[in-house]
Design a protein around this motif. Sequence first.
Motif, PDB file in Angstrom:
ATOM      1  N   LYS A  11       1.583  33.057  30.090  1.00 58.07           N
ATOM      2  CA  LYS A  11       0.492  32.101  30.333  1.00 58.07           C
ATOM      3  C   LYS A  11       0.911  31.023  31.328  1.00 58.07           C
ATOM      4  N   ALA A  12       2.133  30.511  31.154  1.00 60.14           N
ATOM      5  CA  ALA A  12       2.603  29.438  32.042  1.00 60.14           C
ATOM      6  C   ALA A  12       2.681  29.924  33.484  1.00 60.14           C
ATOM      7  N   TYR A  13       3.011  31.202  33.647  1.00 59.99           N
ATOM      8  CA  TYR A  13       3.150  31.769  34.997  1.00 59.99           C
ATOM      9  C   TYR A  13       1.826  31.714  35.757  1.00 59.99           C
ATOM     10  N   GLU A  14       0.760  31.990  35.047  1.00 63.67           N
ATOM     11  CA  GLU A  14      -0.565  32.043  35.688  1.00 63.67           C
ATOM     12  C   GLU A  14      -1.136  30.647  35.962  1.00 63.67           C
ATOM     13  N   LYS A  15      -0.655  29.666  35.200  1.00 63.49           N
ATOM     14  CA  LYS A  15      -1.215  28.317  35.328  1.00 63.49           C
ATOM     15  C   LYS A  15      -0.205  27.355  35.960  1.00 63.49           C
ATOM     16  N   ASP A  16      -0.649  26.117  36.129  1.00 61.93           N
ATOM     17  CA  ASP A  16       0.174  25.131  36.838  1.00 61.93           C
ATOM     18  C   ASP A  16       1.193  24.406  35.945  1.00 61.93           C
ATOM     19  N   TYR A  17       1.320  24.831  34.716  1.00 59.31           N
ATOM     20  CA  TYR A  17       2.244  24.101  33.832  1.00 59.31           C
ATOM     21  C   TYR A  17       3.533  24.894  33.580  1.00 59.31           C
ATOM     22  N   ALA A  18       4.502  24.244  32.958  1.00 60.61           N
ATOM     23  CA  ALA A  18       5.756  24.902  32.567  1.00 60.61           C
ATOM     24  C   ALA A  18       6.132  24.443  31.156  1.00 60.61           C
ATOM     25  N   ALA A 244       7.229  22.794  41.322  1.00 60.86           N
ATOM     26  CA  ALA A 244       7.941  24.010  40.901  1.00 60.86           C
ATOM     27  C   ALA A 244       7.112  24.791  39.873  1.00 60.86           C
ATOM     28  N   ALA A 245       6.450  24.055  38.979  1.00 64.02           N
ATOM     29  CA  ALA A 245       5.638  24.699  37.931  1.00 64.02           C
ATOM     30  C   ALA A 245       4.454  25.454  38.524  1.00 64.02           C
ATOM     31  N   ARG A 246       4.063  25.098  39.727  1.00 63.17           N
ATOM     32  CA  ARG A 246       2.951  25.792  40.395  1.00 63.17           C
ATOM     33  C   ARG A 246       3.404  27.074  41.086  1.00 63.17           C
ATOM     34  N   GLY A 248       5.768  29.539  39.883  1.00 62.17           N
ATOM     35  CA  GLY A 248       6.474  30.550  39.097  1.00 62.17           C
ATOM     36  C   GLY A 248       7.591  30.038  38.210  1.00 62.17           C
ATOM     37  N   VAL A 249       7.900  28.739  38.301  1.00 62.22           N
ATOM     38  CA  VAL A 249       8.892  28.185  37.372  1.00 62.22           C
ATOM     39  C   VAL A 249       8.190  27.926  36.037  1.00 62.22           C
ATOM     40  N   CYS A 250       8.628  28.626  35.008  1.00 66.25           N
ATOM     41  CA  CYS A 250       7.975  28.547  33.691  1.00 66.25           C
ATOM     42  C   CYS A 250       8.816  27.780  32.680  1.00 66.25           C
TER      43      CYS A 250
HETATM   44 NA    NA Z   1       3.338  27.643  35.891  1.00 66.28          NA
END
Ligand code: NA
Length: 308
Positions: A11-18, A244-246, A248-250
């Motif tokens: 889920k984190a990968y698809e969205k802007d969060y980590a 970074a969270a945007r 692929g950094v999860c």
């Molecule tokens: Na993310």
Amino acid sequence: PLITSQSLFEKAYEKDYAIGAFNVNNMEIIQGIVDAAKEERSPLILQVSAGARKYANPIYLKKLVEAAVEDSGLPIVLHLDHGESFEICKQCVDDGFTSVMIDASHHPFEENIAITKKVVEYAHAHGVVVEAELGRLAGVEDAVNVSAADATYTDPDQAQEFVEKTGVDALAVAIGTSHGAYKFKGEPNLDFARLKAIAAKIPGTPMVLHGASTVLPEFVKICNQYGGQIPGAQGVPEAMIREAARHGVCKVNIDTDLRLAMTAAIRKEFAEDPTNFDPRKYLGPGRDAIREMVKHKIRNVLGSSGLV
Ligand code: NA
Ligand code: G3H
Ligand code: 13P
Ligand code: ZN
């Protein structure tokens, strides 16, 4: 419950969060972090280094994390940080960790692949996920002290070959961060072009940012104001963590910010009340400081609030 990071990262990968991965060493640190995540309704990764296992005794940390899971009801990942060998990874899998990091990044590429693959085979057979590292961060990694000259950034082509050959679940990348409180001499700078190039080569593989503390100036200031000597401490600006969270950094690793928050609160308490010799009355403020700092990170930087 104790969970693996798999669905969290998807889920984190698809969205802007980590998801924040916080290093834990004692009860107050665990409670501060978990209380923050509970208030923010955020999933959480608690990670244990070899140094933490040595300091606290592995069984104490495991039981404290179990207590945190029971008390909070949160989905929590219990992760081994910087596992040095197959043996320590195996030990943690056997101990009930849900995630392990094999850090063979100081070995030559082919050896890193071979060791990582062995850990992946054992861990996956037990339902445990694996993080590995490619490239080397400057700074202190457990026992290994990597000088700036020996640090090397992650190569995107190697990342692709590494992920294909090892079947690893998440990859720690070196793009300019480092461990500890002194990350940049001048202006902070991360190689985002490289991060995007790596992401393009390993689409869908979550990446991990080590050395991701911000070294919050307010805590450095309080430490120095009350007898500490940590001049020139500097970390990764919050905007860079969000960026970074945007891409692929999860998983965002944070230890130094916990240390600074706790130490600032304790130094202040000692300075303001020299008659205080009750550990509850200085560890308590230390725990409170960790809680407020982690709440801020989860809500304003990592963006993982309200997911549970
Ligand atoms: Na993310
Ligand atoms: O990677 C380093 C972490 O901050 C853990 O530090 O090995 O002193 O527990 P430590
Ligand atoms: P910091 O020193 O920036 O907190 O990094 C911690 C870390 O990467 C643990 O693995
Ligand atoms: Zn690290």
